[in-house]
Design a protein around this motif. Structure first.
Motif, PDB file in Angstrom:
ATOM      1  N   PHE A 117      46.173  20.323 -23.537  1.00  0.00           N
ATOM      2  CA  PHE A 117      45.221  19.257 -23.842  1.00  0.00           C
ATOM      3  C   PHE A 117      43.988  19.427 -22.968  1.00  0.00           C
ATOM      4  O   PHE A 117      44.096  19.568 -21.744  1.00  0.00           O
ATOM      5  N   VAL A 118      42.815  19.430 -23.606  1.00  0.00           N
ATOM      6  CA  VAL A 118      41.543  19.531 -22.888  1.00  0.00           C
ATOM      7  C   VAL A 118      40.854  18.168 -22.970  1.00  0.00           C
ATOM      8  O   VAL A 118      40.484  17.725 -24.064  1.00  0.00           O
ATOM      9  N   ALA A 119      40.707  17.513 -21.843  1.00  0.00           N
ATOM     10  CA  ALA A 119      40.119  16.171 -21.797  1.00  0.00           C
ATOM     11  C   ALA A 119      38.619  16.253 -21.578  1.00  0.00           C
ATOM     12  O   ALA A 119      38.158  16.995 -20.706  1.00  0.00           O
ATOM     13  N   TYR A 120      37.856  15.491 -22.389  1.00  0.00           N
ATOM     14  CA  TYR A 120      36.419  15.456 -22.149  1.00  0.00           C
ATOM     15  C   TYR A 120      35.868  14.060 -21.935  1.00  0.00           C
ATOM     16  O   TYR A 120      34.643  13.875 -21.789  1.00  0.00           O
ATOM     17  N   ASP A 121      36.756  13.064 -21.871  1.00  0.00           N
ATOM     18  CA  ASP A 121      36.290  11.715 -21.557  1.00  0.00           C
ATOM     19  C   ASP A 121      37.460  10.886 -21.056  1.00  0.00           C
ATOM     20  O   ASP A 121      38.618  11.195 -21.315  1.00  0.00           O
ATOM     21  N   ILE A 122      37.144   9.823 -20.316  1.00  0.00           N
ATOM     22  CA  ILE A 122      38.142   8.881 -19.830  1.00  0.00           C
ATOM     23  C   ILE A 122      37.654   7.479 -20.180  1.00  0.00           C
ATOM     24  O   ILE A 122      36.500   7.122 -19.933  1.00  0.00           O
ATOM     25  N   LEU A 123      38.529   6.679 -20.776  1.00  0.00           N
ATOM     26  CA  LEU A 123      38.148   5.364 -21.290  1.00  0.00           C
ATOM     27  C   LEU A 123      38.696   4.223 -20.448  1.00  0.00           C
ATOM     28  O   LEU A 123      38.189   3.098 -20.519  1.00  0.00           O
ATOM     29  N   TYR A 124      39.712   4.537 -19.655  1.00  0.00           N
ATOM     30  CA  TYR A 124      40.477   3.477 -18.992  1.00  0.00           C
ATOM     31  C   TYR A 124      41.142   4.091 -17.776  1.00  0.00           C
ATOM     32  O   TYR A 124      41.702   5.182 -17.857  1.00  0.00           O
ATOM     33  N   ILE A 125      41.067   3.392 -16.630  1.00  0.00           N
ATOM     34  CA  ILE A 125      41.715   3.905 -15.421  1.00  0.00           C
ATOM     35  C   ILE A 125      42.201   2.720 -14.581  1.00  0.00           C
ATOM     36  O   ILE A 125      41.443   1.788 -14.308  1.00  0.00           O
ATOM     37  N   ASN A 126      43.490   2.753 -14.243  1.00  0.00           N
ATOM     38  CA  ASN A 126      44.100   1.734 -13.373  1.00  0.00           C
ATOM     39  C   ASN A 126      43.769   0.308 -13.809  1.00  0.00           C
ATOM     40  O   ASN A 126      43.210  -0.492 -13.049  1.00  0.00           O
ATOM     41  N   ASN A 127      44.103   0.032 -15.086  1.00  0.00           N
ATOM     42  CA  ASN A 127      43.983  -1.313 -15.674  1.00  0.00           C
ATOM     43  C   ASN A 127      42.538  -1.768 -15.891  1.00  0.00           C
ATOM     44  O   ASN A 127      42.278  -2.959 -16.092  1.00  0.00           O
ATOM     45  N   LYS A 128      41.602  -0.819 -15.895  1.00  0.00           N
ATOM     46  CA  LYS A 128      40.197  -1.184 -16.090  1.00  0.00           C
ATOM     47  C   LYS A 128      39.592  -0.353 -17.205  1.00  0.00           C
ATOM     48  O   LYS A 128      39.649   0.880 -17.202  1.00  0.00           O
ATOM     49  N   LEU A 129      38.977  -1.037 -18.187  1.00  0.00           N
ATOM     50  CA  LEU A 129      38.259  -0.371 -19.269  1.00  0.00           C
ATOM     51  C   LEU A 129      36.887   0.060 -18.748  1.00  0.00           C
ATOM     52  O   LEU A 129      36.148  -0.756 -18.196  1.00  0.00           O
ATOM     53  N   ILE A 130      36.544   1.338 -18.930  1.00  0.00           N
ATOM     54  CA  ILE A 130      35.289   1.854 -18.345  1.00  0.00           C
ATOM     55  C   ILE A 130      34.360   2.425 -19.419  1.00  0.00           C
ATOM     56  O   ILE A 130      33.481   3.233 -19.115  1.00  0.00           O
ATOM     57  N   THR A 131      34.512   1.990 -20.658  1.00  0.00           N
ATOM     58  CA  THR A 131      33.709   2.543 -21.754  1.00  0.00           C
ATOM     59  C   THR A 131      32.236   2.171 -21.656  1.00  0.00           C
ATOM     60  O   THR A 131      31.397   2.808 -22.299  1.00  0.00           O
ATOM     61  N   ASP A 132      31.878   1.150 -20.866  1.00  0.00           N
ATOM     62  CA  ASP A 132      30.471   0.770 -20.708  1.00  0.00           C
ATOM     63  C   ASP A 132      29.754   1.594 -19.648  1.00  0.00           C
ATOM     64  O   ASP A 132      28.529   1.500 -19.510  1.00  0.00           O
ATOM     65  N   LEU A 133      30.488   2.394 -18.897  1.00  0.00           N
ATOM     66  CA  LEU A 133      29.841   3.259 -17.921  1.00  0.00           C
ATOM     67  C   LEU A 133      29.092   4.389 -18.625  1.00  0.00           C
ATOM     68  O   LEU A 133      29.516   4.856 -19.686  1.00  0.00           O
ATOM     69  N   PRO A 134      27.997   4.885 -18.060  1.00  0.00           N
ATOM     70  CA  PRO A 134      27.329   6.057 -18.642  1.00  0.00           C
ATOM     71  C   PRO A 134      28.273   7.258 -18.663  1.00  0.00           C
ATOM     72  O   PRO A 134      29.147   7.403 -17.793  1.00  0.00           O
TER      73      PRO A 134
END
Length: 307
Positions: free
Chosen positions: A116-133
């Protein structure tokens, strides 16, 4: 609602397709020839979902421990791929995704293990981070993943998209995605801030038959000569004509003109291979026509056998 527990979100999609360009506002990544997936990872489990939210872990059991290679509970966006002869093989990964017999799955995973090749992260340690640049999410992604042969982070090139695109063409890779560094992530939405570069080829093929699909639409059966033998290359949709035979005079024949009879063409009206058309498509390493688009009938050109 906790999106990690609900596991119902779907990846953000790419709408725009343009010619390659350079820009200081964008980063550029390889478009991988695999299955787009979101993966849900925590201390005890790995869950892999494709873009239709179907679970894929049973078909790829070698990836069941990906959760061991991340620092915290997270959701990653990326591509599930299988490498053959040094490049991602779309046919192999799709074939593997359809296996349902335990022994065949085990043999396939041992012969050509997936990663699996990851190119984005949407959520980390119970926090949604999709609004970050995007560029901030990229940094968090690199900090979260401990890379292994099974799990890696997609590399990107800043500013120089044209150069990366030219390199992918020389290496026969799928293509390049341009991404605005400031872009947010919108699950299950289409973004104009992620752009796919056009990687298209024009080529002439022989029309060997047709299937009438609906009013003013016909599916043309395409062929190509190798030596004296005619080989099947696929279909392309031809729009704007209710009667192909009337518009373009051709001669019917009772049997397929191909050296090897293609399957799934029982309703075809076979034709003598005298008409040539030009098709635009994305090349694939297997020689198939990916996303073919009909361009024109080549009235001034004859097939090789008639030249």
């Amino acid at each position: 609602m906790d999106i990690f527990e609900d596991k119902s979100i779907r990846p953000m999609q790419i709408k725009e397709m343009t010619d390659p360009f350079n820009s200081p506002d964008y980063i550029y990544e390889l478009e991988l020839d695999g299955i787009r997936c979101l993966i849900y990872l925590d201390e005890t489990s790995t869950d892999i979902r494709n873009d239709r939210n179907h679970c894929l872990l049973a078909a790829f059991p070698e990836l069941s421990d990906l959760n061991a290679y991340v620092k915290g509970k997270c959701i990653l966006d990326g591509e599930l791929i299988v490498i053959k002869q040094g490049i991602p093989d779309s046919m192999e990964v799709q074939r593997r995704s359809l296996l349902n017999e335990y022994l065949k799955i085990q043999l396939a995973s041992a012969r050509y293990p997936a990663c699996f090749v990851a190119y984005d992260i949407l959520y980390i340690n119970n926090k949604l981070i999709t609004d970050l640049p995007l560029i901030n999410r990229k940094k968090l992604l690199e900090e979260t993943v401990n890379e292994t042969e099974k799990l890696s982070v997609s590399r990107y090139v800043p500013e120089r998209g044209l150069e990366l695109f030219n390199l992918t063409k020389r290496q026969n890779l799928k293509g390049v995605i341009a991404k605005d560094k400031a872009s947010k992530y919108y699950p299950d939405k289409t973004s104009k801030e992620w752009i796919k570069f056009k990687y298209l080829t024009d080529k002439d093929f022989i029309i060997c038959g047709f299937i009438a699909k609906k009013p003013n639409a016909t599916s043309l059966i395409l062929g190509e000569y190798r030596g004296n033998n005619l080989f099947y290359k696929g279909h392309v949709t031809f729009n704007g004509c209710s009667d192909f035979e009337k518009e373009y005079p051709c001669v019917r024949r009772a049997e397929s003109p191909f050296h090897l009879m293609p399957s799934g063409n029982e309703d075809v009206v076979w034709l003598e291979p005298t008409l040539v058309c030009q098709v635009q498509y994305t090349p694939s390493e297997k020689g198939f026509l990916r996303k073919p688009v009909f361009k024109e009938i080549r009235n001034n050109k004859k097939p090789p056998s008639l030249s």
